[in-house]
Design a protein around this motif. Structure first.
Motif, PDB file in Angstrom:
ATOM      1  N   LEU A  66     -27.032  13.412   7.212  1.00 44.21           N
ATOM      2  CA  LEU A  66     -26.419  11.834   6.747  1.00 44.21           C
ATOM      3  C   LEU A  66     -25.274  12.257   5.391  1.00 44.21           C
ATOM      4  CD1 LEU A  66     -26.530   9.528   6.203  1.00 44.21           C
ATOM      5  CD2 LEU A  66     -28.150   9.037   4.431  1.00 44.21           C
ATOM      6  N   PHE A  67     -25.261  13.583   4.990  1.00 49.53           N
ATOM      7  CA  PHE A  67     -24.183  13.971   3.864  1.00 49.53           C
ATOM      8  C   PHE A  67     -23.109  13.825   4.875  1.00 49.53           C
ATOM      9  CE2 PHE A  67     -22.194  17.538   2.210  1.00 49.53           C
ATOM     10  CZ  PHE A  67     -21.654  16.495   0.874  1.00 49.53           C
ATOM     11  N   ILE A  68     -22.913  14.756   6.001  1.00 51.17           N
ATOM     12  CA  ILE A  68     -22.303  15.101   6.768  1.00 51.17           C
ATOM     13  C   ILE A  68     -21.203  13.717   7.159  1.00 51.17           C
ATOM     14  CG2 ILE A  68     -21.149  15.710   9.350  1.00 51.17           C
ATOM     15  CD1 ILE A  68     -23.133  18.854   8.413  1.00 51.17           C
TER      16      ILE A  68
ATOM     17  N   LEU B 123     -23.207   2.601  19.792  1.00 48.29           N
ATOM     18  CA  LEU B 123     -22.287   1.675  19.496  1.00 48.29           C
ATOM     19  C   LEU B 123     -21.854   1.147  18.186  1.00 48.29           C
ATOM     20  CD1 LEU B 123     -22.719   0.650  23.601  1.00 48.29           C
ATOM     21  CD2 LEU B 123     -21.082   1.361  22.988  1.00 48.29           C
ATOM     22  N   GLU B 124     -23.091   0.496  18.170  1.00 49.70           N
ATOM     23  CA  GLU B 124     -22.835   0.007  17.120  1.00 49.70           C
ATOM     24  C   GLU B 124     -21.863   0.276  16.383  1.00 49.70           C
ATOM     25  OE1 GLU B 124     -26.127  -2.787  15.861  1.00 49.70           O
ATOM     26  OE2 GLU B 124     -25.438  -2.577  14.177  1.00 49.70           O
ATOM     27  N   ILE B 125     -22.644   1.065  15.842  1.00 55.25           N
ATOM     28  CA  ILE B 125     -21.568   2.409  14.994  1.00 55.25           C
ATOM     29  C   ILE B 125     -20.546   2.515  15.061  1.00 55.25           C
ATOM     30  CG2 ILE B 125     -21.298   4.320  13.675  1.00 55.25           C
ATOM     31  CD1 ILE B 125     -24.630   4.858  13.261  1.00 55.25           C
ATOM     32  N   TRP B 126     -19.723   3.014  16.428  1.00 55.45           N
ATOM     33  CA  TRP B 126     -18.159   2.954  16.374  1.00 55.45           C
ATOM     34  C   TRP B 126     -18.024   1.648  17.209  1.00 55.45           C
ATOM     35  CZ3 TRP B 126     -15.275   1.616  21.194  1.00 55.45           C
ATOM     36  CH2 TRP B 126     -14.236   2.213  21.408  1.00 55.45           C
ATOM     37  N   PHE B 127     -18.233   0.374  17.252  1.00 58.17           N
ATOM     38  CA  PHE B 127     -17.608  -0.729  17.517  1.00 58.17           C
ATOM     39  C   PHE B 127     -17.417  -0.370  15.666  1.00 58.17           C
ATOM     40  CE2 PHE B 127     -18.800  -1.600  21.768  1.00 58.17           C
ATOM     41  CZ  PHE B 127     -17.528  -2.077  21.784  1.00 58.17           C
ATOM     42  N   ASP B 128     -18.775  -0.744  15.520  1.00 54.82           N
ATOM     43  CA  ASP B 128     -18.023  -1.165  13.369  1.00 54.82           C
ATOM     44  C   ASP B 128     -17.203  -0.912  12.770  1.00 54.82           C
ATOM     45  OD1 ASP B 128     -19.759  -3.022  11.445  1.00 54.82           O
ATOM     46  OD2 ASP B 128     -19.434  -0.623  10.046  1.00 54.82           O
ATOM     47  N   TYR B 129     -17.413   1.068  13.450  1.00 57.95           N
ATOM     48  CA  TYR B 129     -16.268   1.884  12.371  1.00 57.95           C
ATOM     49  C   TYR B 129     -15.048   2.015  13.778  1.00 57.95           C
ATOM     50  CZ  TYR B 129     -19.196   4.266   8.947  1.00 57.95           C
ATOM     51  OH  TYR B 129     -20.467   4.312   7.368  1.00 57.95           O
ATOM     52  N   ARG B 130     -14.789   1.230  14.821  1.00 56.95           N
ATOM     53  CA  ARG B 130     -13.345   1.805  15.205  1.00 56.95           C
ATOM     54  C   ARG B 130     -12.538   1.254  14.896  1.00 56.95           C
ATOM     55  NH1 ARG B 130      -9.754   0.001  18.713  1.00 56.95           N
ATOM     56  NH2 ARG B 130     -10.474  -2.372  18.290  1.00 56.95           N
ATOM     57  N   HIS B 131     -12.696   0.454  13.619  1.00 60.88           N
ATOM     58  CA  HIS B 131     -10.352  -0.122  13.110  1.00 60.88           C
ATOM     59  C   HIS B 131     -10.595   0.977  12.149  1.00 60.88           C
ATOM     60  CE1 HIS B 131      -9.185  -2.216   9.470  1.00 60.88           C
ATOM     61  NE2 HIS B 131      -8.159  -2.797  10.639  1.00 60.88           N
ATOM     62  N   ASP B 132     -11.538   1.615  11.679  1.00 59.70           N
ATOM     63  CA  ASP B 132     -11.650   2.731  10.276  1.00 59.70           C
ATOM     64  C   ASP B 132     -10.990   3.718  11.281  1.00 59.70           C
ATOM     65  OD1 ASP B 132     -12.374   0.515   8.772  1.00 59.70           O
ATOM     66  OD2 ASP B 132     -14.586   1.642   8.483  1.00 59.70           O
TER      67      ASP B 132
ATOM     68  N   VAL C  53     -16.944  12.357   7.023  1.00 61.23           N
ATOM     69  CA  VAL C  53     -16.859  12.068   7.920  1.00 61.23           C
ATOM     70  C   VAL C  53     -16.787  10.534   8.255  1.00 61.23           C
ATOM     71  CG1 VAL C  53     -16.568  11.904  10.832  1.00 61.23           C
ATOM     72  CG2 VAL C  53     -17.453  13.718   9.193  1.00 61.23           C
ATOM     73  N   LEU C  54     -17.634   9.623   8.142  1.00 65.19           N
ATOM     74  CA  LEU C  54     -17.238   8.075   7.982  1.00 65.19           C
ATOM     75  C   LEU C  54     -17.506   7.670   7.053  1.00 65.19           C
ATOM     76  CD1 LEU C  54     -19.340   8.370  11.798  1.00 65.19           C
ATOM     77  CD2 LEU C  54     -17.382   7.946  11.489  1.00 65.19           C
ATOM     78  N   PRO C  55     -17.092   7.515   6.290  1.00 67.03           N
ATOM     79  CA  PRO C  55     -17.554   7.016   4.743  1.00 67.03           C
ATOM     80  C   PRO C  55     -17.746   5.484   4.688  1.00 67.03           C
ATOM     81  CG  PRO C  55     -15.057   7.635   4.595  1.00 67.03           C
ATOM     82  CD  PRO C  55     -15.551   7.389   6.108  1.00 67.03           C
ATOM     83  N   PRO C  56     -19.102   4.822   4.308  1.00 65.72           N
ATOM     84  CA  PRO C  56     -18.915   3.560   4.909  1.00 65.72           C
ATOM     85  C   PRO C  56     -18.803   2.304   3.114  1.00 65.72           C
ATOM     86  CG  PRO C  56     -21.516   5.338   3.815  1.00 65.72           C
ATOM     87  CD  PRO C  56     -20.076   5.802   3.392  1.00 65.72           C
ATOM     88  N   TRP C  57     -17.991   3.089   2.753  1.00 66.69           N
ATOM     89  CA  TRP C  57     -17.300   1.862   1.701  1.00 66.69           C
ATOM     90  C   TRP C  57     -15.856   2.670   1.865  1.00 66.69           C
ATOM     91  CZ3 TRP C  57     -21.742   5.588   0.261  1.00 66.69           C
ATOM     92  CH2 TRP C  57     -21.338   6.594   0.343  1.00 66.69           C
TER      93      TRP C  57
ATOM     94  N   GLY D  88      -3.427  16.703  11.017  1.00 69.32           N
ATOM     95  CA  GLY D  88      -4.188  17.819  11.007  1.00 69.32           C
ATOM     96  C   GLY D  88      -5.500  17.349  12.276  1.00 69.32           C
ATOM     97  N   LEU D  89      -6.351  18.636  12.115  1.00 75.93           N
ATOM     98  CA  LEU D  89      -7.300  18.633  12.133  1.00 75.93           C
ATOM     99  C   LEU D  89      -8.149  17.632  12.448  1.00 75.93           C
ATOM    100  CD1 LEU D  89      -9.270  22.387  12.046  1.00 75.93           C
ATOM    101  CD2 LEU D  89      -8.711  21.072  14.323  1.00 75.93           C
ATOM    102  N   LYS D  90      -7.995  17.227  10.947  1.00 81.49           N
ATOM    103  CA  LYS D  90      -9.493  15.873  10.487  1.00 81.49           C
ATOM    104  C   LYS D  90      -8.276  14.335  11.975  1.00 81.49           C
ATOM    105  CE  LYS D  90     -10.429  15.957   6.004  1.00 81.49           C
ATOM    106  NZ  LYS D  90     -10.793  14.752   5.264  1.00 81.49           N
ATOM    107  N   ARG D  91      -7.225  14.832  12.324  1.00 75.21           N
ATOM    108  CA  ARG D  91      -6.744  13.656  12.935  1.00 75.21           C
ATOM    109  C   ARG D  91      -6.892  13.384  14.381  1.00 75.21           C
ATOM    110  NH1 ARG D  91      -1.461  10.856  12.560  1.00 75.21           N
ATOM    111  NH2 ARG D  91      -0.494  11.055  15.121  1.00 75.21           N
ATOM    112  N   LEU D  92      -7.184  14.752  14.721  1.00 75.46           N
ATOM    113  CA  LEU D  92      -7.838  14.952  15.991  1.00 75.46           C
ATOM    114  C   LEU D  92      -9.048  14.390  15.914  1.00 75.46           C
ATOM    115  CD1 LEU D  92      -7.344  16.069  19.055  1.00 75.46           C
ATOM    116  CD2 LEU D  92      -8.213  18.576  17.697  1.00 75.46           C
ATOM    117  N   LEU D  93      -9.934  15.171  15.348  1.00 76.20           N
ATOM    118  CA  LEU D  93     -11.305  14.616  14.859  1.00 76.20           C
ATOM    119  C   LEU D  93     -11.605  12.968  15.071  1.00 76.20           C
ATOM    120  CD1 LEU D  93     -14.305  14.804  14.221  1.00 76.20           C
ATOM    121  CD2 LEU D  93     -13.747  14.130  11.581  1.00 76.20           C
ATOM    122  N   TYR D  94     -10.651  12.078  14.288  1.00 74.28           N
ATOM    123  CA  TYR D  94     -10.938  10.725  14.388  1.00 74.28           C
ATOM    124  C   TYR D  94     -10.257   9.882  15.149  1.00 74.28           C
ATOM    125  CZ  TYR D  94     -12.760  10.963   9.432  1.00 74.28           C
ATOM    126  OH  TYR D  94     -13.156  10.826   8.356  1.00 74.28           O
TER     127      TYR D  94
END
Lengths: 263, 400
Positions: free
Chosen positions: B381-383, B122-131, B387-391, B141-147
């Protein structure tokens, strides 16, 4: 338009939270309810139509001074209960204590005492020596039952601690929790094993195998609740102790003539 | 004869004194050492992340998202050694279906599920939701679907929605701190509540586990942050590193004090088990407890980090010292777990003898599998970082 979008999103978010909450609850609640109400299938299988577990409460008395260390009990137990032959798996065993004049205590139990005891184990002058049979204490407050995460090990109404091999996950927490080292993991079934007081025999009114074969009647099996039983008499006429009483497990195996060195 | 029994025969020769016949087989092996080690890293990394949100420690902001992702990567792996270790892994799910309410272990699934679903994800989702929303609209394409899927098809990035996200993150972090405490304190309780075992049975156990978890988590983030900066060819933020090292230092002092208290308490009380426990330390755990855990894993890093506080060497040297110290701390905490789990099984409950443990290389309970479980979180963690770059461009905006 924008406002409506926002509302929709808020609603979606609330919906999402609800979804997660309900999803988790649906995982947990039926499981928990199932777990609480579940009757152990093994219990039903043991009890025939005539045997009434509520009418019994089993225990054992061990007269230390009578044990001659022949190891027949260990052998009988292994054969009766298909315990693996290797010297790492025992439902019961016999220990030899040799206390030297200077107070040094030496203990051994080669192959659980199954082949008897040969030769001296201490070079020193011996003050006293004795044998102590060990068996699951069928504790009234069993730590093994407390820690079992799935309820595969349980106390029957007649006071015996059993393991359901169909249910045991093999986490071995019970083995860690037993203060007496009475449990092992069966190398083939990969489930926890222990002494059952030969439950398949006692429900038929027979003695456990180890009691049956003991040539000196060092082991007395019977009813704790009935005043006329041999076990009640054993407890009446002897000064009794149990192993590790400070752990408050309330063992139902009682020792007479037990030395303070025995743990 | 089966494999298990065949492996036990050589051990008979290594037994010192008398052990109960059933005690020759060591039941909780390397996998169970790995389990509390990994859970400790989860709890530690999360508590570090919460420093930013709840305690407003601005300096460690660069590690915030990285810490959350690290916690998630390790949390995903945490139950694996447990399941693999079971005699019947296929029945593992019974712990959810028929949990015995009196068992500390039965609670694992629920503590784990709570922590994974309600705290970390939940915390990660809310923190990353905007991104995620922004990415879903820029990728193709697929990436769009993934996000789109990851953002759970939300698309509102208005000020109000983003503010709500921030509020949610703060609330979850506040719930998360006691949850992280629960997660690892609980692991300590599994050991500390075994009254049959004097090496484990201690009311301090959950607290010691907790603080060693925080220590290991901070040290891990120090390492990961430095390595990630190196890979990205960026200078790590020195203020952040200094702050991390400071927290590491103070937490280690608390941890050291607690473990010292436990030790002094045992020696002073001198109960019936004291003799066998001192034999255990001198004959079985000397290298892992005194040399690795205490000296290399605790005193050396305390001394080196303490020295950087006093002498303030140049940045380059300070970074090197921090890096080596953090590595040593990892070694120390791993051996701490080893000493707890193995130590508790190397002496007999008859208090009259010691047994031995032999690590096997292959097999499910062997060294290779355990190493695999220690490497796996880094791959995850690498993956996750991919997918969710922290920077990056989104970070600036989100942190404002």
């Amino acid at each position: 338009m924008k406002k409506r979008d926002e509302e929709a999103v808020n609603k979606g978010r609330r919906g999402f939270c609800k979804f997660v909450l309900l999803g988790t609850c649906s995982l947990i609640i039926p499981g928990a309810a199932f777990g609480v109400t579940q009757k152990k299938p093994a219990a039903g299988a043991w009890y025939g139509t005539t045997y009434k577990p509520t009418e019994h409460l089993y225990g054992m008395g061990i007269q230390v001074d009578r044990c001659i260390g022949c190891g027949r009990c260990v052998d009988a137990c292994k054969k009766e209960n298909n315990v693996p032959d290797e010297p790492f798996y025992f439902r019961t065993w016999v220990e030899r204590y040799v206390i030297a004049e200077d107070g040094e205590v030496t203990v051994d139990s080669p192959n659980g005492g199954r082949d008897g005891f040969k030769g001296p184990i201490s070079e020193k002058r011996v003050l006293k020596s004795f044998f102590v049979p060990k068996i699951c204490n069928q504790c009234e407050k069993p730590p093994c039952v407390q820690v079992c995460p799935v309820g595969a090990t349980y106390k029957t109404q007649d006071g015996v601690i059993l393991v359901d091999p169909e249910w045991c996950v093999g986490c071995r927490y019970c083995i860690q929790a037993c203060p007496y080292g009475m449990r092992f993991l069966h190398p083939k079934t990969r489930t926890a094993e222990k002494c059952t007081f030969c439950y398949h025999r006692i429900v038929k009114g027979l003695n456990p195998a180890c009691v049956e074969v003991c040539p000196t009647q060092a082991r007395v099996f019977g009813e704790l609740g009935k005043i006329a039983s041999p076990l009640s008499r054993f407890r009446r006429v002897n000064k009794i102790s149990v192993l590790k009483p400070h752990l408050n497990t309330e063992p139902k195996v009682f020792y007479a003539d037990l030395d303070m060195e025995v743990r | 004869m089966d494999n298990v029994s065949a492996n036990l025969y050589p051990l008979l020769k290594q037994v010192v004194g008398y052990i109960f016949p059933n005690e020759i087989e060591l039941h909780w092996n390397l996998l169970i050492v790995v389990y509390p080690y990994i859970t400790g890293l989860v709890a530690g990394a999360f508590i570090l992340a919460s420093l930013v949100k709840v305690f407003k420690v601005r300096e460690v902001q660069p590690t915030y998202r990285l810490s959350l992702l690290t916690a998630l990567a390790f949390l995903i792996v945490a139950p694996l050694p447990l399941v693999v270790h079971l005699g019947h892994p296929e029945r593992g799910f019974e712990m959810f279906l028929t949990p015995s309410t009196s068992s500390a272990m039965a609670m694992f699934g629920f503590v784990y599920a709570w922590y994974l679903m309600f705290v970390l994800l939940l915390e990660i989702w809310f923190d990353y939701r905007h991104d995620l929303v922004v990415r879903a609209s820029t990728e193709k394409g697929l990436k769009r679907l993934l996000y789109r899927v990851l953002s759970l098809f939300s698309h509102d990035i208005s000020m109000k929605a983003v503010l709500f996200d921030k509020k949610a993150v703060n609330i979850i972090t506040i719930i998360g701190i006691p949850s992280a405490f629960l997660l690892h304190g609980y692991v300590g309780f599994i050991f500390g509540s075994v009254k049959a075992n004097p090496w484990w049975s201690s009311v301090l156990m959950p607290i010691v586990f907790l603080f060693s978890a925080i220590v290991s988590g901070i040290a891990l983030m120090l390492l990961i942050y430095m390595i990630v900066s190196l890979v990205r060819k960026m200078e790590p933020d020195m203020a952040c590193l200094d702050k991390l090292a400071s927290f590491l230092f103070y937490m280690m002092i608390v941890d050291f004090a607690l473990e010292g208290l436990d030790f002094v308490h045992r020696v002073y009380q001198s109960e019936e088990s004291i003799q066998i426990l001192s034999q255990l330390i001198s004959q079985r755990l000397f290298v892992s407890l005194v040399v690795l855990q205490l000296l290399l894993g605790m005193l050396v890093p305390l001394f080196t980090i303490g020295a950087t506080k006093v002498f303030r060497p140049p940045d380059e040297l300070r970074r090197l010292i921090y890096f080596i110290s953090a590595l040593l701390v990892q070694l120390g905490i791993f051996t701490t777990r080893w000493n707890v789990v193995m130590g508790g099984q190397l002496f007999s409950k008859s208090f009259r003898g010691l047994t031995a443990y032999k690590i096997t290389l292959g097999g499910l309970e062997g060294l290779l599998v355990s190493l695999g479980f220690l490497i796996l979180p880094f791959l995850i963690l690498f993956i996750l970082i991919r997918v969710l770059p922290p920077w990056g461009e989104f970070e600036e905006e989100a942190s404002q």
